[in-house]
Design a protein around this motif. Structure first.
Motif: not given
Ligand code: MG
Ligand code: ADP
Length: 454
Positions: A166, A222-223, A321
């Protein structure tokens, strides 16, 4: 307070608690669309009265979210009450209805406000760290910035959770916007695309939907693994895609796996995705992890000794993350306890982290492991009960089975008592979102996985 004021106060308090529970169980977009602007009158004649602004919202809650609502009311009031959903007609509710209509229209309105975008300002290419794990994807992104719509269209970026898909995609948006501030850019998670579509169909405003998605200069979705099994979304996405591509408008999509591994994806869409440039992002190597940690410290204005960052990077062979989450957790803990930021203290806080990247988790052990960890019974975990804690434990099971055991949504649905694959998708997505923000949940999942591999 007189009796009436006390009652209003109690009703407001209960309603607030109910909404908090619902917020936790549905996606943010669904919450905003269906619940955020409702109100309630509490219990009247043994019914729980809820006001919503439009018939459409009423239908939507009734058909898709009735269980969640009933369960939340039961939890807060301590008893089951039939829900009476009413479309409001009083003055104050009518004002709300107007606001809601505006809100619904706003969904389609960002096309005209070209320079106002929903691109996350944190995700710029300036603070995207390039390393061995992502340099190909970064190079492709640069090529797109040089020649949007012409070099690689679509650009398909895939890779596991938290590796920066992202961030990179949105970074391209910022870079193009810098070159041309009047560009119309749409960034939309697949779930938002689906919700816009459903709304377009139900409110007979498909023309607006199509204008929104087809009159942009850059489309970022996204995704797209969430296209899986959603036939009408796939159909509409296919046409949106063709329309934009025929006009040489750049499309970038991300997914957590390559197209051929997305289950229940129409072959014509898979082949569209494969027809552009596909690049993957891997887990960052040690040097990239150190650089990511440094970038995060710089962004947040924290000055952390380099040897501590190296220590974290050494002990956490994982994605951006989780690294960021752990870093924040350590910073907060040390600040709260007033301890110094040195190797010894960081090592202590990292204590439980071991390299787990080489270990495989056996999917057959996951449910038993979850039950043991949360002290649950299998009948509850796989049964229909929607108590908050139980739902969360179940969603964590979905997340581990999907992310670590790589099972398909359908298979996970079967294991969890015959649940629909969309429920599983939602659960996985929900935990994915929380893991990025909440270090406690992140730690819980780490602990469960540690037990499963060791
Ligand atoms: Mg993402
Ligand atoms: P994904 O979309 O692949 O799940 P995100 O793009 O949401 O991952 O990244 C998760 C977090 O990790 C974000 O805060 C992001 O800024 C950070 N991150 C991941 N990779 C990098 C990188 N290469 N450079 C800087 N930050 C990164």
């Amino acid at each position: 307070m007189d009796n009436l004021s006390t009652r209003i106060w109690d009703v407001d308090k209960s309603w607030h608690k109910i909404l908090e529970i619902i917020k936790d169980q549905v996606s943010p977009i669904n919450y905003k669309m269906w619940f955020a602007k409702s109100s309630c009158d509490g219990e009247v004649d043994e019914k729980f009265i809820i006001y919503v602004a439009t018939h459409f919202i009423k239908q939507e809650i009734h058909s898709k979210h009735q269980n969640v609502l009933e369960e939340a009311v039961k939890q807060v009031l301590g008893k089951s009450l039939p829900i009476d959903l009413r479309v409001s007609s009083s003055k104050s509710h009518a004002d709300k209805a107007q606001e809601d209509d505006n809100f619904e229209l706003n969904l389609f309105s960002n096309v005209s406000k070209s320079n106002i975008t929903n691109l996350n300002p944190r995700y710029s290419l300036e603070n995207f760290v390039v390393g061995l794990s992502n340099n190909l994807a970064y190079a492709a992104a640069q090529a797109v910035i040089q020649n949007p719509g012409l070099s690689y269209n679509p650009l398909f970026i895939y890779g596991g959770t938290g590796v920066g898909k992202t961030h990179l995609m949105v970074g391209v948006g910022h870079a193009l916007l810098k070159k041309n501030p009047s560009l119309k850019i749409i960034y939309s998670p697949l779930e938002q695309f689906t919700n816009d579509l459903v709304q377009g169909i139900q409110t007979k405003s498909m023309a607006q939907f199509r204008t929104k998605y087809r009159s942009c200069n850059l489309l970022l979705i996204d995704d797209v693994q969430f296209l899986s099994g959603r036939d009408s979304t796939q159909e509409e996405f296919f046409h949106t895609f063709n329309d934009l591509q025929s006009k040489n408008i750049q499309i970038i999509v991300t997914a957590d796996r390559p197209p051929h591994e997305i289950q229940k994806l129409e072959p014509r869409l898979a082949s569209r995705f494969q027809g552009g440039m596909m690049v993957d992002i891997q887990l960052p190597d040690f040097d990239t992890r150190v650089a990511i940690l440094k970038a995060k410290c710089k962004e947040k204005g924290d000055n952390i000794p380099e040897n501590c960052l190296t220590l974290i990077a050494e002990n956490m062979p994982t994605n951006g993350r989780e690294l960021e989450g752990k870093l924040m957790q350590i910073i907060q803990t040390l600040k709260l306890t007033g301890k110094e930021f040195n190797e010894e203290n960081v090592r202590f806080l990292l204590g439980k982290v071991n390299s787990r990247s080489d270990h495989k988790i056996d999917s057959k052990k996951v449910l038993a492991g979850i039950n043991q960890y949360f002290d649950l019974k299998m009948v509850d975990l796989i049964g229909p009960n929607r108590k908050k804690d139980l739902v969360r434990s179940r969603q964590i099971a979905m997340y581990i089975l999907y992310q670590d055991c790589k099972l398909a949504y359908e298979k996970i649905g079967e294991m969890l008592g015959g649940r629909d694959h969309t429920t599983i998708m939602h659960g996985v997505e929900k935990i994915g979102e929380i893991v990025g923000k909440d270090s406690e949940v992140q730690k819980t999942i780490e602990d469960i996985k540690q037990k499963l591999v060791g």
